[in-house]
Design a protein around this motif. Structure first.
Motif, mmCIF file in Angstrom:
data_model
loop_
_atom_site.group_PDB
_atom_site.id
_atom_site.type_symbol
_atom_site.label_atom_id
_atom_site.label_comp_id
_atom_site.label_asym_id
_atom_site.label_seq_id
_atom_site.Cartn_x
_atom_site.Cartn_y
_atom_site.Cartn_z
ATOM 1 N N ARG A 3 40.847 33.151 43.800
ATOM 2 C CA ARG A 3 40.580 33.944 42.502
ATOM 3 C C ARG A 3 41.376 33.363 41.610
ATOM 4 O O ARG A 3 42.552 32.928 41.926
ATOM 5 C CB ARG A 3 40.880 35.362 42.767
ATOM 6 C CG ARG A 3 39.751 36.158 43.851
ATOM 7 C CD ARG A 3 39.823 37.591 44.016
ATOM 8 N NE ARG A 3 39.651 38.245 42.889
ATOM 9 C CZ ARG A 3 38.488 38.684 42.173
ATOM 10 N NH1 ARG A 3 37.342 38.286 42.827
ATOM 11 N NH2 ARG A 3 38.544 39.241 41.130
ATOM 12 N N VAL A 4 40.897 33.350 40.338
ATOM 13 C CA VAL A 4 41.885 32.984 39.226
ATOM 14 C C VAL A 4 41.732 33.907 38.109
ATOM 15 O O VAL A 4 40.904 35.056 38.041
ATOM 16 C CB VAL A 4 41.189 31.836 38.634
ATOM 17 C CG1 VAL A 4 41.318 30.665 39.428
ATOM 18 C CG2 VAL A 4 39.673 31.915 38.282
ATOM 19 N N LYS A 5 42.769 34.145 37.329
ATOM 20 C CA LYS A 5 43.094 35.025 36.249
ATOM 21 C C LYS A 5 42.708 34.073 35.022
ATOM 22 O O LYS A 5 43.348 33.166 34.730
ATOM 23 C CB LYS A 5 44.226 35.729 36.034
ATOM 24 C CG LYS A 5 44.643 36.640 35.249
ATOM 25 C CD LYS A 5 46.048 37.280 35.179
ATOM 26 C CE LYS A 5 46.106 38.325 33.915
ATOM 27 N NZ LYS A 5 47.459 38.845 34.046
ATOM 28 N N THR A 7 42.685 34.164 30.977
ATOM 29 C CA THR A 7 43.233 34.720 29.668
ATOM 30 C C THR A 7 42.735 33.805 28.276
ATOM 31 O O THR A 7 43.000 32.648 28.441
ATOM 32 C CB THR A 7 44.567 35.046 29.500
ATOM 33 O OG1 THR A 7 45.100 35.638 30.738
ATOM 34 C CG2 THR A 7 45.051 35.678 28.441
ATOM 35 N N SER A 34 41.913 39.450 29.486
ATOM 36 C CA SER A 34 42.203 38.731 30.603
ATOM 37 C C SER A 34 40.940 39.350 31.824
ATOM 38 O O SER A 34 40.523 40.464 31.677
ATOM 39 C CB SER A 34 43.432 38.642 31.288
ATOM 40 O OG SER A 34 44.314 38.231 30.707
ATOM 41 N N GLU A 36 39.682 38.688 36.132
ATOM 42 C CA GLU A 36 39.736 37.980 37.587
ATOM 43 C C GLU A 36 38.356 37.565 37.958
ATOM 44 O O GLU A 36 37.728 38.392 37.883
ATOM 45 C CB GLU A 36 40.681 38.748 38.250
ATOM 46 C CG GLU A 36 42.120 39.090 37.951
ATOM 47 C CD GLU A 36 42.739 40.018 38.809
ATOM 48 O OE1 GLU A 36 42.243 40.159 39.906
ATOM 49 O OE2 GLU A 36 44.004 40.368 38.470
ATOM 50 N N GLU A 38 36.052 35.039 40.838
ATOM 51 C CA GLU A 38 36.062 33.890 42.097
ATOM 52 C C GLU A 38 36.053 32.598 41.443
ATOM 53 O O GLU A 38 35.285 32.371 40.619
ATOM 54 C CB GLU A 38 34.986 34.381 43.068
ATOM 55 C CG GLU A 38 35.134 35.660 43.849
ATOM 56 C CD GLU A 38 36.219 35.286 44.904
ATOM 57 O OE1 GLU A 38 36.421 34.310 45.430
ATOM 58 O OE2 GLU A 38 36.875 36.453 44.965
ATOM 59 N N TYR A 39 36.862 31.619 41.861
ATOM 60 C CA TYR A 39 36.664 30.292 41.422
ATOM 61 C C TYR A 39 35.784 29.576 42.422
ATOM 62 O O TYR A 39 35.722 29.198 43.426
ATOM 63 C CB TYR A 39 38.119 29.714 41.478
ATOM 64 C CG TYR A 39 38.058 28.066 40.593
ATOM 65 C CD1 TYR A 39 38.193 28.146 39.424
ATOM 66 C CD2 TYR A 39 38.082 27.083 41.679
ATOM 67 C CE1 TYR A 39 38.076 26.798 38.893
ATOM 68 C CE2 TYR A 39 37.916 25.900 40.798
ATOM 69 C CZ TYR A 39 38.160 26.018 39.592
ATOM 70 O OH TYR A 39 38.200 24.436 38.901
ATOM 71 N N GLU A 57 45.426 30.981 35.582
ATOM 72 C CA GLU A 57 46.247 30.943 36.548
ATOM 73 C C GLU A 57 45.553 31.474 37.831
ATOM 74 O O GLU A 57 44.642 32.110 38.010
ATOM 75 C CB GLU A 57 47.140 32.174 36.202
ATOM 76 C CG GLU A 57 47.744 32.007 34.939
ATOM 77 C CD GLU A 57 48.475 33.272 34.468
ATOM 78 O OE1 GLU A 57 49.001 33.980 35.346
ATOM 79 O OE2 GLU A 57 48.674 33.662 33.241
ATOM 80 N N GLU A 58 46.092 30.835 39.045
ATOM 81 C CA GLU A 58 45.665 31.022 40.303
ATOM 82 C C GLU A 58 46.278 32.367 40.781
ATOM 83 O O GLU A 58 47.461 32.432 40.721
ATOM 84 C CB GLU A 58 45.918 29.640 41.269
ATOM 85 C CG GLU A 58 45.007 29.732 42.456
ATOM 86 C CD GLU A 58 45.091 28.747 43.300
ATOM 87 O OE1 GLU A 58 45.264 28.576 44.360
ATOM 88 O OE2 GLU A 58 45.481 27.408 42.571
ATOM 89 N N ILE A 59 45.632 33.330 41.468
ATOM 90 C CA ILE A 59 46.065 34.552 41.712
ATOM 91 C C ILE A 59 46.387 34.263 43.308
ATOM 92 O O ILE A 59 45.775 33.711 44.215
ATOM 93 C CB ILE A 59 45.188 35.769 41.732
ATOM 94 C CG1 ILE A 59 45.120 35.853 40.337
ATOM 95 C CG2 ILE A 59 45.730 36.967 42.242
ATOM 96 C CD1 ILE A 59 44.101 36.767 39.854
#
Length: 59
Positions: A3-5, A7, A34, A36, A38-39, A57-59
């Protein structure tokens, strides 16, 4: 999948229509908003198109 955030850090004013639509497709539209996600391959393609307007950003 990871998952990625994402912004949005820059405005879409004076940007091509395809970049504006890519920001909308991600669910953004205002600076400092922002989300979130799925990448995956499709998300990666949209992020690549607007990489200069967003921070990832990677979560």
């Amino acid at each position: 999948m990871a998952r990625v955030k994402i912004t949005q850090v820059k405005s879409t004013i004076k940007r091509p229509q395809t970049q504006k639509l890519a920001i909308k497709a991600l669910g953004l539209g205002k600076i400092n908003r922002s989300i979130e996600l799925e990448y995956n391959d499709s998300t990666a393609g949209v992020i690549r198109k607007v990489q200069h307007l967003v921070k990832v950003e990677e979560i």
